[in-house]
Motif scaffolding. Sequence first.
Motif, PDB file in Angstrom:
ATOM      1  N   SER A  79       0.524  -1.086  -0.283  1.00  0.00           N
ATOM      2  CA  SER A  79      -0.226   0.186   0.490  1.00  0.00           C
ATOM      3  C   SER A  79       0.902   1.445  -0.579  1.00  0.00           C
ATOM      4  CB  SER A  79      -1.058  -0.339   1.486  1.00  0.00           C
ATOM      5  OG  SER A  79      -1.921  -0.979   1.129  1.00  0.00           O
ATOM      6  N   GLY A  80       1.741   1.197   0.799  1.00  0.00           N
ATOM      7  CA  GLY A  80       2.259   2.653   0.788  1.00  0.00           C
ATOM      8  C   GLY A  80       2.956   2.716  -0.695  1.00  0.00           C
ATOM      9  N   LEU A  81       3.824   1.930  -1.567  1.00  0.00           N
ATOM     10  CA  LEU A  81       4.275   1.769  -2.318  1.00  0.00           C
ATOM     11  C   LEU A  81       3.227   2.665  -3.956  1.00  0.00           C
ATOM     12  CD1 LEU A  81       6.524  -1.571  -3.181  1.00  0.00           C
ATOM     13  CD2 LEU A  81       7.643   0.669  -2.645  1.00  0.00           C
ATOM     14  N   LEU A  82       2.685   1.808  -3.797  1.00  0.00           N
ATOM     15  CA  LEU A  82       1.236   2.624  -4.202  1.00  0.00           C
ATOM     16  C   LEU A  82       1.146   4.472  -3.839  1.00  0.00           C
ATOM     17  CD1 LEU A  82      -1.367  -0.319  -4.603  1.00  0.00           C
ATOM     18  CD2 LEU A  82       0.439   0.654  -6.267  1.00  0.00           C
ATOM     19  N   LEU A  83       0.523   4.243  -2.033  1.00  0.00           N
ATOM     20  CA  LEU A  83       0.471   5.770  -2.357  1.00  0.00           C
ATOM     21  C   LEU A  83       1.735   6.476  -3.021  1.00  0.00           C
ATOM     22  CD1 LEU A  83      -1.757   5.217   0.985  1.00  0.00           C
ATOM     23  CD2 LEU A  83      -2.256   5.767  -1.347  1.00  0.00           C
ATOM     24  N   SER A  84       2.806   6.351  -2.229  1.00  0.00           N
ATOM     25  CA  SER A  84       3.714   6.867  -2.482  1.00  0.00           C
ATOM     26  C   SER A  84       4.496   7.621  -3.744  1.00  0.00           C
ATOM     27  CB  SER A  84       5.248   6.696  -1.408  1.00  0.00           C
ATOM     28  OG  SER A  84       5.699   5.893  -1.656  1.00  0.00           O
ATOM     29  N   GLY A  85       3.956   5.901  -4.527  1.00  0.00           N
ATOM     30  CA  GLY A  85       4.840   5.997  -6.081  1.00  0.00           C
ATOM     31  C   GLY A  85       3.738   6.696  -6.672  1.00  0.00           C
ATOM     32  N   PHE A  86       2.773   7.414  -6.350  1.00  0.00           N
ATOM     33  CA  PHE A  86       1.670   9.162  -6.903  1.00  0.00           C
ATOM     34  C   PHE A  86       2.509   9.945  -6.721  1.00  0.00           C
ATOM     35  CE2 PHE A  86      -1.293   5.336  -7.840  1.00  0.00           C
ATOM     36  CZ  PHE A  86      -1.285   4.688  -9.432  1.00  0.00           C
ATOM     37  N   GLN A 138      -0.816  19.999 -10.667  1.00  0.00           N
ATOM     38  CA  GLN A 138      -1.445  20.505 -10.472  1.00  0.00           C
ATOM     39  C   GLN A 138      -2.153  20.357  -9.473  1.00  0.00           C
ATOM     40  OE1 GLN A 138      -1.707  23.388 -12.228  1.00  0.00           O
ATOM     41  NE2 GLN A 138      -0.603  22.017 -14.444  1.00  0.00           N
ATOM     42  N   GLN A 139      -2.265  19.053  -8.828  1.00  0.00           N
ATOM     43  CA  GLN A 139      -2.661  18.763  -7.222  1.00  0.00           C
ATOM     44  C   GLN A 139      -1.556  17.912  -6.468  1.00  0.00           C
ATOM     45  OE1 GLN A 139      -4.996  15.986  -8.213  1.00  0.00           O
ATOM     46  NE2 GLN A 139      -7.532  17.130  -8.134  1.00  0.00           N
ATOM     47  N   LEU A 140      -0.351  19.124  -6.194  1.00  0.00           N
ATOM     48  CA  LEU A 140       0.893  19.381  -4.970  1.00  0.00           C
ATOM     49  C   LEU A 140       0.280  18.685  -3.454  1.00  0.00           C
ATOM     50  CD1 LEU A 140       2.658  22.337  -6.235  1.00  0.00           C
ATOM     51  CD2 LEU A 140       2.729  20.222  -7.772  1.00  0.00           C
ATOM     52  N   ASP A 141      -0.814  19.657  -3.361  1.00  0.00           N
ATOM     53  CA  ASP A 141      -1.443  18.937  -1.645  1.00  0.00           C
ATOM     54  C   ASP A 141      -1.433  18.253  -1.397  1.00  0.00           C
ATOM     55  OD1 ASP A 141      -0.547  22.356  -0.650  1.00  0.00           O
ATOM     56  OD2 ASP A 141      -2.922  22.377  -0.989  1.00  0.00           O
ATOM     57  N   LEU A 142      -2.162  17.154  -2.764  1.00  0.00           N
ATOM     58  CA  LEU A 142      -2.967  15.748  -3.045  1.00  0.00           C
ATOM     59  C   LEU A 142      -1.643  14.699  -3.002  1.00  0.00           C
ATOM     60  CD1 LEU A 142      -5.071  13.528  -2.940  1.00  0.00           C
ATOM     61  CD2 LEU A 142      -4.855  14.318  -5.394  1.00  0.00           C
ATOM     62  N   LYS A 143      -0.446  15.999  -3.889  1.00  0.00           N
ATOM     63  CA  LYS A 143       0.274  14.518  -3.891  1.00  0.00           C
ATOM     64  C   LYS A 143       1.272  14.546  -2.275  1.00  0.00           C
ATOM     65  CE  LYS A 143       3.103  14.801  -7.631  1.00  0.00           C
ATOM     66  NZ  LYS A 143       3.027  13.717  -8.820  1.00  0.00           N
ATOM     67  N   ARG A 144       1.652  15.421  -1.293  1.00  0.00           N
ATOM     68  CA  ARG A 144       2.025  15.548  -0.701  1.00  0.00           C
ATOM     69  C   ARG A 144       1.855  14.692   0.605  1.00  0.00           C
ATOM     70  NH1 ARG A 144       3.013  22.484  -0.326  1.00  0.00           N
ATOM     71  NH2 ARG A 144       5.089  21.947  -2.739  1.00  0.00           N
ATOM     72  N   ARG A 145       0.766  14.889   0.411  1.00  0.00           N
ATOM     73  CA  ARG A 145      -0.525  14.070   1.362  1.00  0.00           C
ATOM     74  C   ARG A 145      -0.051  12.727   1.050  1.00  0.00           C
ATOM     75  NH1 ARG A 145      -5.827  17.856   1.354  1.00  0.00           N
ATOM     76  NH2 ARG A 145      -5.031  19.131   2.732  1.00  0.00           N
ATOM     77  N   LEU A 146      -0.728  11.471  -0.390  1.00  0.00           N
ATOM     78  CA  LEU A 146      -0.006  10.988  -0.488  1.00  0.00           C
ATOM     79  C   LEU A 146       1.394  10.309  -0.005  1.00  0.00           C
ATOM     80  CD1 LEU A 146      -1.774  10.390  -4.304  1.00  0.00           C
ATOM     81  CD2 LEU A 146      -2.771   9.668  -1.673  1.00  0.00           C
ATOM     82  N   LEU A 147       2.344  10.666  -0.459  1.00  0.00           N
ATOM     83  CA  LEU A 147       3.605  10.966  -0.307  1.00  0.00           C
ATOM     84  C   LEU A 147       4.154  10.463   1.638  1.00  0.00           C
ATOM     85  CD1 LEU A 147       6.142   9.863  -1.568  1.00  0.00           C
ATOM     86  CD2 LEU A 147       7.465  12.929  -1.534  1.00  0.00           C
ATOM     87  N   LEU A 148       3.644  11.611   2.257  1.00  0.00           N
ATOM     88  CA  LEU A 148       3.713  11.473   3.673  1.00  0.00           C
ATOM     89  C   LEU A 148       2.830  10.332   3.698  1.00  0.00           C
ATOM     90  CD1 LEU A 148       4.082  13.187   6.013  1.00  0.00           C
ATOM     91  CD2 LEU A 148       2.002  13.741   6.145  1.00  0.00           C
ATOM     92  N   LEU A 149       1.795  10.031   4.070  1.00  0.00           N
ATOM     93  CA  LEU A 149       0.591   8.698   4.060  1.00  0.00           C
ATOM     94  C   LEU A 149       1.618   7.380   3.921  1.00  0.00           C
ATOM     95  CD1 LEU A 149      -1.526   7.003   4.954  1.00  0.00           C
ATOM     96  CD2 LEU A 149      -3.002   7.241   3.223  1.00  0.00           C
ATOM     97  N   GLY A 150       2.346   7.295   2.168  1.00  0.00           N
ATOM     98  CA  GLY A 150       3.148   6.261   2.105  1.00  0.00           C
ATOM     99  C   GLY A 150       4.606   6.201   3.169  1.00  0.00           C
TER     100      GLY A 150
END
Length: 213
Positions: free
Chosen positions: A93-100, A110-122
Amino acid sequence: MALVYRTMMQLAGILFCLLGWVLSCLTTYLPQWKNLNLELNELEIWTMGLWQACVVQEEGGMQCKEFDSFLALPPELKISRILMFVSNGLGLSGLLLSGFGLDCLKIGEQQLDLKRRLLLLGGILFWISGVTAIVPVSWVAHTTVQEFWDENIPDIVPRWDFGEALFVGWFAGFCLILGGSMLNCTVCSADAQSSSVHYTVAEEQDNCQYLES
């Protein structure tokens, strides 16, 4: 320059996590969690994992037998099975989330905040995955040490020793925690950088308004 450094750190972190996840999956199925070398017959080495017990013979190769029942296993092996499955699932799950959430991935620019949240959650999932990989390995190692030095067991009785899978599991947990930490550090540095940029822009706007007045 900061963007290049952050991107390289993200790639290094995701590679560490990928390595840790692969080693964690490998540890789950390796039969070498415990080794037993019989002094009376040095041509045979017994090994035990989470799923099967094997005997390695110098002439006949390796023969393994699956455990008949999950309920008949010792407590440390029961819990270790569950925790290793949890570790593997969280790592995937961490690989999938942090990969995006990687900066080098063009999806969602265009969704930098969402990408950072995904990276943090991963990164957080990688931390938990690393801990859940280290705990069962350390528990089995602890029980092995206790049984090895148990004074109630006669010295002539063979004792189980550490298997290679334990060291692979420790290294896997370390890689997962290290990779998750690197990913989270890039998120924190990006937040700090964006905050400083917003502060500088606001300060310049205030200065311009002061000069105009």
